[in-house]
Scaffold this motif. Structure first.
Motif, PDB file in Angstrom:
ATOM      1  N   ASN A 156       0.882  -1.164   0.000  1.00 56.13           N
ATOM      2  CA  ASN A 156       0.000   0.000   0.000  1.00 56.13           C
ATOM      3  C   ASN A 156       0.919   1.212   0.000  1.00 56.13           C
ATOM      4  O   ASN A 156       1.805   1.322   0.856  1.00 56.13           O
TER       5      ASN A 156
ATOM      6  N   TRP B 269      -3.694   0.915  -3.191  1.00 56.33           N
ATOM      7  CA  TRP B 269      -3.759  -0.182  -2.234  1.00 56.33           C
ATOM      8  C   TRP B 269      -3.484  -1.487  -2.983  1.00 56.33           C
ATOM      9  O   TRP B 269      -3.856  -1.659  -4.149  1.00 56.33           O
ATOM     10  N   ASN B 270      -2.845  -2.422  -2.282  1.00 52.66           N
ATOM     11  CA  ASN B 270      -2.586  -3.757  -2.848  1.00 52.66           C
ATOM     12  C   ASN B 270      -1.927  -3.676  -4.221  1.00 52.66           C
ATOM     13  O   ASN B 270      -2.320  -4.372  -5.154  1.00 52.66           O
TER      14      ASN B 270
END
Length: 209
Positions: free
Chosen positions: A65, A85-86
């Motif tokens: 992230n 994110w991710n």
């Protein structure tokens, strides 16, 4: 409705029982790895360009992230440059951004542009991961102080807030609220970020008078 409430409670209990780090884990890890933690702090502040604020958490060696703010020219303020994110470092393909996304999700979603602005490369991400792993930590952010994330307790995260100088008595009191932060020693404040389900206090940060 009753069955639904039971299911929700079961899920919450499962979440809060996973990754149960404690204040004792937090302090013991710092005392054991103090020298390397301080080296990590210094390293990170050296690789982040002046005026930039970078927050990174590793879900694994290649999944992160990442949030980056860059300084606004001729201003003391900064603006959101990038947030994902991710993000898979090995297999990331940005999609075209709308003007709305640029305004609220960062000026760019290109990892290559971000690397150029930070002067980072793939080896930078790998080395930072290894340095965090070496001190049993998962993330790091810079700013007025440096925050190094240690690990989860339920949905929240324990971390070390590290200042450049030892804290005065006044600042020690300021950063001890019997709730989500607690002065530990020297220039170190212990913190707990409560995560996605609201703010709450950690009994372990309650001081004994």
């Amino acid at each position: 409705m009753k069955e639904q409430n039971i299911l929700i409670l079961t899920i919450l209990l499962f979440i809060t029982s996973c990754g149960m780090k404690s204040k004792q884990d937090l302090t013991e890890n710092y005392d054991k790895n103090k020298s390397e933690i301080i080296k990590l702090k210094n390293y990170f502040n050296e690789i982040v360009p002046k005026g930039f604020i970078v927050s990174i958490r590793y879900e694994s060696s290649d999944e992160i992230n990442l949030f980056v703010y860059e300084p606004i020219e001729n201003s003391e303020k900064s603006e959101l440059l990038f947030q994902q994110w991710n993000l898979n470092l090995d297999n990331y393909e940005p999609k075209a951004q709308t003007e709305y996304e640029k305004k609220y999700n960062g000026k760019t979603n290109s990892l290559e542009i971000l690397k150029q602005k930070l002067n980072w490369n793939d080896e930078t991400f790998a080395e930072l991961y290894n340095k965090l792993e070496n001190v049993n930590c998962i993330g790091i952010s810079n700013g007025n102080s440096t925050e190094i994330e240690y690990g989860f307790k339920g949905t929240g995260v324990f971390s070390y807030e590290i200042f450049d100088k030892n804290l005065s008595k006044e600042l020690q009191e300021k950063y001890s609220d019997d709730c989500s932060q607690m002065f530990y020693k020297d220039n170190i404040v212990l913190k707990y970020g409560s995560g996605a389900i609201g703010s709450f206090c950690i009994p372990e940060f309650k001081r004994t008078k």
